[in-house]
Design an enzyme around this catalytic site. Structure first.
Site, PDB file in Angstrom:
ATOM      1  N   ASP A 129      25.288 -34.456 -10.456  1.00 39.75           N
ATOM      2  CA  ASP A 129      25.606 -32.905 -10.879  1.00 39.75           C
ATOM      3  C   ASP A 129      26.537 -32.257 -10.282  1.00 39.75           C
ATOM      4  O   ASP A 129      27.048 -31.175 -10.796  1.00 39.75           O
ATOM      5  CB  ASP A 129      24.355 -32.102 -10.688  1.00 39.75           C
ATOM      6  CG  ASP A 129      23.282 -32.588 -11.647  1.00 39.75           C
ATOM      7  OD1 ASP A 129      23.553 -33.508 -12.442  1.00 39.75           O
ATOM      8  OD2 ASP A 129      22.152 -31.997 -11.736  1.00 39.75           O
ATOM      9  N   LEU A 170      24.512 -25.419  -4.950  1.00 38.63           N
ATOM     10  CA  LEU A 170      23.212 -25.046  -4.398  1.00 38.63           C
ATOM     11  C   LEU A 170      23.309 -23.817  -3.608  1.00 38.63           C
ATOM     12  O   LEU A 170      22.782 -23.689  -2.288  1.00 38.63           O
ATOM     13  CB  LEU A 170      22.915 -26.307  -3.544  1.00 38.63           C
ATOM     14  CG  LEU A 170      22.622 -27.407  -4.087  1.00 38.63           C
ATOM     15  CD1 LEU A 170      22.238 -28.539  -3.374  1.00 38.63           C
ATOM     16  CD2 LEU A 170      21.512 -27.374  -5.494  1.00 38.63           C
ATOM     17  N   GLU A 206      12.226 -36.903 -11.150  1.00 35.31           N
ATOM     18  CA  GLU A 206      11.183 -37.840 -10.874  1.00 35.31           C
ATOM     19  C   GLU A 206      11.249 -38.621  -9.477  1.00 35.31           C
ATOM     20  O   GLU A 206      10.144 -38.756  -8.935  1.00 35.31           O
ATOM     21  CB  GLU A 206      10.817 -38.877 -12.131  1.00 35.31           C
ATOM     22  CG  GLU A 206       9.438 -39.720 -12.076  1.00 35.31           C
ATOM     23  CD  GLU A 206       9.583 -41.108 -13.072  1.00 35.31           C
ATOM     24  OE1 GLU A 206      10.809 -41.482 -13.607  1.00 35.31           O
ATOM     25  OE2 GLU A 206       8.420 -41.087 -13.333  1.00 35.31           O
ATOM     26  N   GLY A 207      12.341 -39.001  -9.380  1.00 40.36           N
ATOM     27  CA  GLY A 207      12.395 -39.733  -8.164  1.00 40.36           C
ATOM     28  C   GLY A 207      11.914 -38.761  -6.812  1.00 40.36           C
ATOM     29  O   GLY A 207      11.261 -39.357  -6.119  1.00 40.36           O
ATOM     30  N   GLU A 229       0.660  -1.381   0.068  1.00 41.86           N
ATOM     31  CA  GLU A 229      -0.085  -0.152   0.019  1.00 41.86           C
ATOM     32  C   GLU A 229       0.980   1.245  -0.071  1.00 41.86           C
ATOM     33  O   GLU A 229       0.612   2.285  -0.687  1.00 41.86           O
ATOM     34  CB  GLU A 229      -0.980   0.006   1.214  1.00 41.86           C
ATOM     35  CG  GLU A 229      -1.978  -1.161   1.403  1.00 41.86           C
ATOM     36  CD  GLU A 229      -1.248  -2.309   2.254  1.00 41.86           C
ATOM     37  OE1 GLU A 229      -0.067  -2.744   2.007  1.00 41.86           O
ATOM     38  OE2 GLU A 229      -1.966  -2.833   2.860  1.00 41.86           O
ATOM     39  N   ALA A 271       9.050 -39.232  -4.188  1.00 40.99           N
ATOM     40  CA  ALA A 271       9.459 -39.499  -2.865  1.00 40.99           C
ATOM     41  C   ALA A 271       8.788 -38.404  -1.720  1.00 40.99           C
ATOM     42  O   ALA A 271       8.637 -38.619  -0.645  1.00 40.99           O
ATOM     43  CB  ALA A 271      10.851 -39.309  -2.568  1.00 40.99           C
ATOM     44  N   CYS A 298      -2.701  -3.656   7.234  1.00 42.90           N
ATOM     45  CA  CYS A 298      -2.323  -4.070   8.572  1.00 42.90           C
ATOM     46  C   CYS A 298      -2.760  -2.872   9.446  1.00 42.90           C
ATOM     47  O   CYS A 298      -3.017  -1.570   9.158  1.00 42.90           O
ATOM     48  CB  CYS A 298      -0.742  -4.068   8.660  1.00 42.90           C
ATOM     49  SG  CYS A 298       0.229  -2.289   8.593  1.00 42.90           S
ATOM     50  N   LEU A 330      10.087 -36.303  -6.791  1.00 39.15           N
ATOM     51  CA  LEU A 330       8.758 -35.806  -7.168  1.00 39.15           C
ATOM     52  C   LEU A 330       7.871 -37.147  -6.369  1.00 39.15           C
ATOM     53  O   LEU A 330       6.974 -36.584  -5.654  1.00 39.15           O
ATOM     54  CB  LEU A 330       8.297 -35.741  -8.631  1.00 39.15           C
ATOM     55  CG  LEU A 330       8.479 -34.410  -9.373  1.00 39.15           C
ATOM     56  CD1 LEU A 330       8.413 -34.482 -10.864  1.00 39.15           C
ATOM     57  CD2 LEU A 330       7.961 -33.422  -8.845  1.00 39.15           C
ATOM     58  N   THR A 347      21.122 -36.670  -7.300  1.00 45.54           N
ATOM     59  CA  THR A 347      21.486 -35.415  -8.244  1.00 45.54           C
ATOM     60  C   THR A 347      22.953 -34.688  -7.523  1.00 45.54           C
ATOM     61  O   THR A 347      23.492 -34.418  -8.295  1.00 45.54           O
ATOM     62  CB  THR A 347      20.230 -34.338  -7.819  1.00 45.54           C
ATOM     63  OG1 THR A 347      19.169 -35.075  -8.512  1.00 45.54           O
ATOM     64  CG2 THR A 347      20.568 -33.143  -8.702  1.00 45.54           C
TER      65      THR A 347
END
Lengths: 333, 333
Positions: free
Chosen positions: B221, B225, B281-282, B54, B286, B104, B284, B217
């Site tokens: 890779d 991170l 995929e793994g 705002e 899990a 607020c 996703l 991964t």
């Protein structure tokens, strides 16, 4: 800070995309009217024969300013021109028109939009791109010479993308491939897209000249390939197939006033101007070199294994929510 | 006809979505100021510690009306409150504030937004949803009692969706899974998303408490991170893996001021509030039962075979263009 010209032009573009393909053989065009900085209307050309986007935007803006309900039932373009010229008075003296394509400047079924905009006294017009159609161009120059402030080129690339089907079908033909997939790339798990998405496909089937489909799909799905969800007409069909024998009871063969070709070639498309291809991976690959745009419906699920590739780079042009599906218009990237 | 309240609220929502997650631990909020029907500004809360939506919207609107450049360098909320109260005079007497969340009403680091809106004399406020946070609610009632026209509930469901991460991390935790795919569902073909998309991921890594990633991964890779693309901090990492041995030279282990857990369980997430999962995929599969939202980047290409399924129905919440990629925020459907 907001760039107001871009903001309102984007609103005009978004509105026009809702009618992409449905305006055939006319271009998809959107328009917005703003007065003293106040947004009054957002409109788009909806189908050939109906008023141009500018006229609809002025109609809505007139009603927003006057609450004159007499204008509401007027849907015919010439009547709207006349009604507005008679009743709008000084209403649009300080107004700005945003339009995705240069307003027309030729007398067709109605007087040109450029004349209406000038005669209503608009102060300023913002145009995304000039009309590449020689018959229609000249509006921007005319309005400038008439004393309006004319701005050209706001969201130009976006407007070019919006206009591309029109450019293509005017010159030769426009071919788009419609497919529906789950988010993870499954094309075949039953009915993938929702009812609103399927209605849009039927609206398009009601406009296209030719529907191209693979022989396997015809044998397996036994489709009708008409526009029943929108009570529209059924397009001609080209079944692309090596085997020429099909069960004559497959519903698509029984639709009246339709030609059906069964051919092991895609040459037939050259006889048509506005062509939709429907299918899965096989047809995506078979039509790879031919297709201008992809109309991709994405359903919000990942329940079955994905199953297509077609070795393509794309460029996403526009995305819309269609109920809980997404629709992405894409071209070759 | 345009529904103006919906139109401006949607503009506020779209602006707020650009900062989804980045406002942690605050909610994502957008605001729009309109005066005499004229759009003046669109703004969003951008990060904790920065002014509320705002205040930013009023700042931009003040500048649009006055061109008073002295306000431009003021970025601190209390200074903005004071400057506006001193200089805005009657400017906002006829103005409307659109805001995706009730303003607020408590004194925190700055006086409440409700007080600023009232003291500047706003005529009308349109609020998508009331604040579910007891400490912050009351603003709408206060403004109504102060004589403003208060409308609540415009685009309410959309605003609820926007607010959901805040609700979740305030109560317990919010877990989202970020992945990047090609249009046809390939998760693994090299670098899939563009640099702008990867920058957004780094902005989020700079805000989250914990990053969860699969052991495969990490081995394959050898990632860092961190948030180097935006010069940000590196979050703690949970490597979800049955095998606990990793090459200590993998860069992620060398980042200072970070905890790294290697665990065959996801229980660790319970110690954190704002958690991103990255993977294929793994992961996703899990994390299927654990994840609240999916942040899906879609790259415009179909070059490699697709390769994931995770047996999920989704609901698409919001779509944005990120350069030539699409970003879809989704929840469980």
């Amino acid at each position: 800070m907001v760039n107001f010209d871009s903001f309102y032009m984007q609103a005009a573009l978004d509105e026009a995309w809702k009618f992409q393909g449905l305006t055939y053989p006319n271009p998809a065009v959107g328009a917005v009217v703003v007065k003293d900085g106040k947004l009054l209307s957002i409109a788009a050309h909806q189908q050939a024969g109906a008023p141009h986007a500018e006229v609809l935007a002025i109609k809505d803006a007139y009603y927003a300013l006057t609450k004159d309900e007499e204008i509401l039932p007027i849907n015919e373009s010439l009547h709207l021109h006349n009604y507005l010229l008679k009743n709008a008075g000084e209403l649009f003296r300080d107004a700005t028109m945003y339009v995705t394509l240069e307003p027309c400047f030729h007398y067709g079924k109605t007087p040109p939009c450029s004349l209406l905009i000038k005669n209503l006294g608009f102060k300023r017009i913002v145009i995304a791109i000039l009309d590449p159609n020689k018959k229609a161009t000249g509006g921007a120059r005319y309005l400038k010479e008439s004393g309006l402030e004319v701005v050209v080129g706001v969201k130009e690339q976006e407007a070019k993308d919006l206009l591309e089907p029109f450019i293509r079908w005017s010159k030769s033909r426009f071919i788009f491939f419609k497919f529906a997939q789950t988010i993870n790339g499954n094309l075949t798990a039953g009915t993938i897209s929702n009812i609103q998405s399927r209605e849009i496909v039927h609206q398009l089937r009601n406009k296209i000249d030719l529907l191209v489909i693979g022989g396997n799909t015809v044998r397996k799905d036994r489709p009708i390939l008409d526009s029943r969800l929108v009570q529209g007409r059924a397009p001609d069909v080209l079944i692309y197939s090596k085997k020429t024998e099909f069960d004559a009871k497959i519903p698509l063969f029984k639709v009246p006033k339709r030609e059906v070709f069964i051919e092991d070639s895609l040459e037939r498309v050259k006889e048509y101007k506005f062509i939709m291809v429907e299918g899965g991976e096989g047809m995506l690959k078979a039509t790879r070199a031919l297709v201008d745009w992809y109309m991709i419906f994405i359903a919000p699920k990942s329940l079955e294994k994905p199953n297509y590739t077609f070795n393509k780079k794309l460029r996403f042009l526009h995305t819309q929510n269609i109920g809980d599906d997404l629709l992405i218009w894409s071209k070759n990237g």
